[in-house]
Design a protein around this motif. Structure first.
Motif, short mmCIF file in Angstrom:
data_model
loop_
_atom_site.label_atom_id
_atom_site.label_comp_id
_atom_site.label_asym_id
_atom_site.label_seq_id
_atom_site.Cartn_x
_atom_site.Cartn_y
_atom_site.Cartn_z
N LEU A 157 10.92 2.90 1.32
CA LEU A 157 9.91 3.92 0.81
C LEU A 157 9.98 3.66 -0.87
N ALA A 158 11.15 3.46 -1.24
CA ALA A 158 11.41 3.59 -2.98
C ALA A 158 10.77 2.34 -3.45
N LEU A 159 10.70 1.08 -2.73
CA LEU A 159 10.51 -0.15 -3.41
C LEU A 159 8.86 -0.14 -3.42
N PRO A 160 7.97 0.21 -2.46
CA PRO A 160 6.49 0.07 -2.73
C PRO A 160 6.07 1.37 -3.46
N LEU A 161 6.81 2.39 -3.48
CA LEU A 161 6.43 3.55 -4.55
C LEU A 161 6.67 3.24 -5.91
N GLY A 162 7.82 2.84 -6.15
CA GLY A 162 8.27 2.25 -7.43
C GLY A 162 7.04 1.17 -8.17
N ALA A 163 6.74 0.16 -7.17
CA ALA A 163 5.77 -0.82 -7.68
C ALA A 163 4.45 -0.04 -7.95
N GLY A 164 4.08 0.77 -7.00
CA GLY A 164 2.76 1.88 -7.34
C GLY A 164 2.82 2.64 -8.84
N ALA A 165 4.20 3.10 -8.91
CA ALA A 165 4.12 3.93 -9.95
C ALA A 165 4.05 3.01 -11.54
N LEU A 166 4.68 1.54 -11.26
CA LEU A 166 4.72 0.78 -12.20
C LEU A 166 3.14 0.45 -12.57
N ALA A 167 2.55 -0.02 -11.80
CA ALA A 167 1.11 -0.38 -11.79
C ALA A 167 0.36 0.60 -12.51
N PHE A 168 0.57 2.19 -11.94
CA PHE A 168 -0.28 2.97 -12.60
C PHE A 168 0.06 3.32 -13.96
#
Length: 399
Positions: free
Chosen positions: A219-230
């Motif tokens: 869960l941390a990897l996609p959530l971190g990727a989404g936060a970085l893109a945002f």
């Protein structure tokens, strides 16, 4: 510490300053006091491949000693003995074709265990997704042509809330299914490398203690990727206008490149967490060490595997879609067709297409986690000479 990319001299230090004694397929992890299996003191000279340790019970061809094999093209150059292969891979650095072939071999040899894992997970996942779509989907408000800006804003907010309400549980169900499948299949492939059988209960006993940590990591990897893109696109979104759109596009592009780089760098964290029984942060560091200096190679292997599996899955779905449309539009044109025969033809094609798609996912779904585990082992063979430990483990020796 030796982080030079490619295969190092056998016996070189692990890339994460550990003793490197974690062997895929072995139920016990290395002890912190150094009591676990250690590297052999007798190491081959640099740049050569050594034959697996022999012994008095080593089978030999009639009239020929083990130390004098016939000339052949094996690993290490002309005249060198071929690498030992106790399981689905030869114990030497692998090519992308060999990794995919080993994943398919694992699926064929251990199909009972693999299907016992994937079939219940696929059924439960589909039922859960149907439940989410049926009971958690929110109705969107109707937006007429002359809607005011306030009404448009309210409609957009309602759409975002409905999407979040449906996306969050859908993502959680999908990630949980992926975690469960990947965890058990990583154990299966670790045993397949050594040619050892494994049952679902054995894989579950070994994988279950690590499932919560693997779920958090997944869960941390996609959530971190989404936060970085945002964060990267936020300045452009706040600025607005043509300049803001350009800035948001540039920020999104930079975030995409950074996300791909990070996902490849941490792509081996899941098998490291499962097979070396490390924590989340330690597994991320372990993956970064293994990928360091070999990023492009790991990226290329991962991309090829994704393209092959995704391409086959897309081709099957296209065939099913075309056949279904032909059934829908061709049945009414058939001679002497009645509403009953048209309905039966369409229903039969829909059921057949759904079944074929389900079977395709059962076959292709396990390939990626199996290939990921094999890529992890390949990196350890190249960087830490894990093949020597695997050879001893396959032979049942500890020295």
């Amino acid at each position: 510490m030796n982080d030079t990319p490619g295969r190092n001299t056998p016996g070189s230090a692990p890339s994460d300053d550990q003793d490197g004694s974690a062997i895929p397929g072995q139920p016990s992890a290395p002890e912190p006091d150094g009591s676990g299996p250690q590297w052999s003191k007798d190491q081959p000279p640099a740049g050569r491949w050594s034959p697996p340790p022999g012994g008095p019970n080593r089978p030999q061809a009639p009239g020929r000693a083990w130390g004098n094999p016939p000339p052949q093209r094996g690993w290490g150059g002309y005249g060198a003995p071929a690498a030992p292969k106790p399981g689905v891979i030869p114990l030497r650095p692998l090519g992308v074709g060999e990794i995919l072939d080993a994943a398919v071999q694992t699926l064929r040899r251990y199909w009972r265990t693999v299907l016992a894992v994937t079939v219940p997970v696929a059924v439960v996942t589909q039922v859960a997704l149907v439940f989410v779509q049926r009971y958690l989907s929110a109705e969107l408000p109707d937006l007429h042509a002359d809607a005011t800006p306030t009404e448009q804003l309210e409609a957009a907010s309602a759409y975002l809330r409905a999407s979040a309400t449906e996306l969050a549980p859908t993502m959680l169900v999908s990630v949980a299914a992926s975690v469960f499948t990947s965890a058990l299949l990583t154990i299966v492939v670790s045993r397949a490398i050594l040619g050892r059988p494994v049952t679902v209960s054995e894989a579950w006993r070994e994988a279950s203690p690590r499932l919560p940590q693997l779920l958090v990591l997944s869960l941390a990897l996609p959530l971190g990727a989404g936060a970085l893109a945002f964060v990267a696109m936020l300045p452009g979104l706040l600025l607005g206008g043509a300049g803001g759109a350009t800035l948001a596009f540039l920020g999104g592009t930079a975030a995409f490149v950074a996300i791909v780089w990070l996902l490849i760098r941490f792509g081996l964290a899941s098998p490291a967490l499962m097979l070396e029984r490390q924590g989340i942060v330690a597994a991320l560091k372990r993956s970064a060490k293994l990928v360091d200096g070999s990023w492009w190679r790991v990226f290329g292997y991962t991309l090829v595997m994704l393209l092959i599996v995704g391409g086959v899955s897309f081709a099957v779905q296209m065939v099913i879609s075309v056949a279904t449309q032909a059934s829908v539009f061709g049945a009414p044109l058939a001679q002497h067709a009645t509403p009953g025969t048209v309905f039966a033809s369409v229903a039969t094609m829909a059921i057949t297409g759904g079944l074929l798609q389900f079977l395709t996912q059962l076959v292709l779904g396990p390939l990626l986690p199996l290939a990921s585990g094999l890529l992890y082992v390949d990196q350890r063979i190249r960087r830490e000479a894990l093949d020597l430990e695997l050879t001893k483990a396959a032979a049942g020796t500890d020295d």
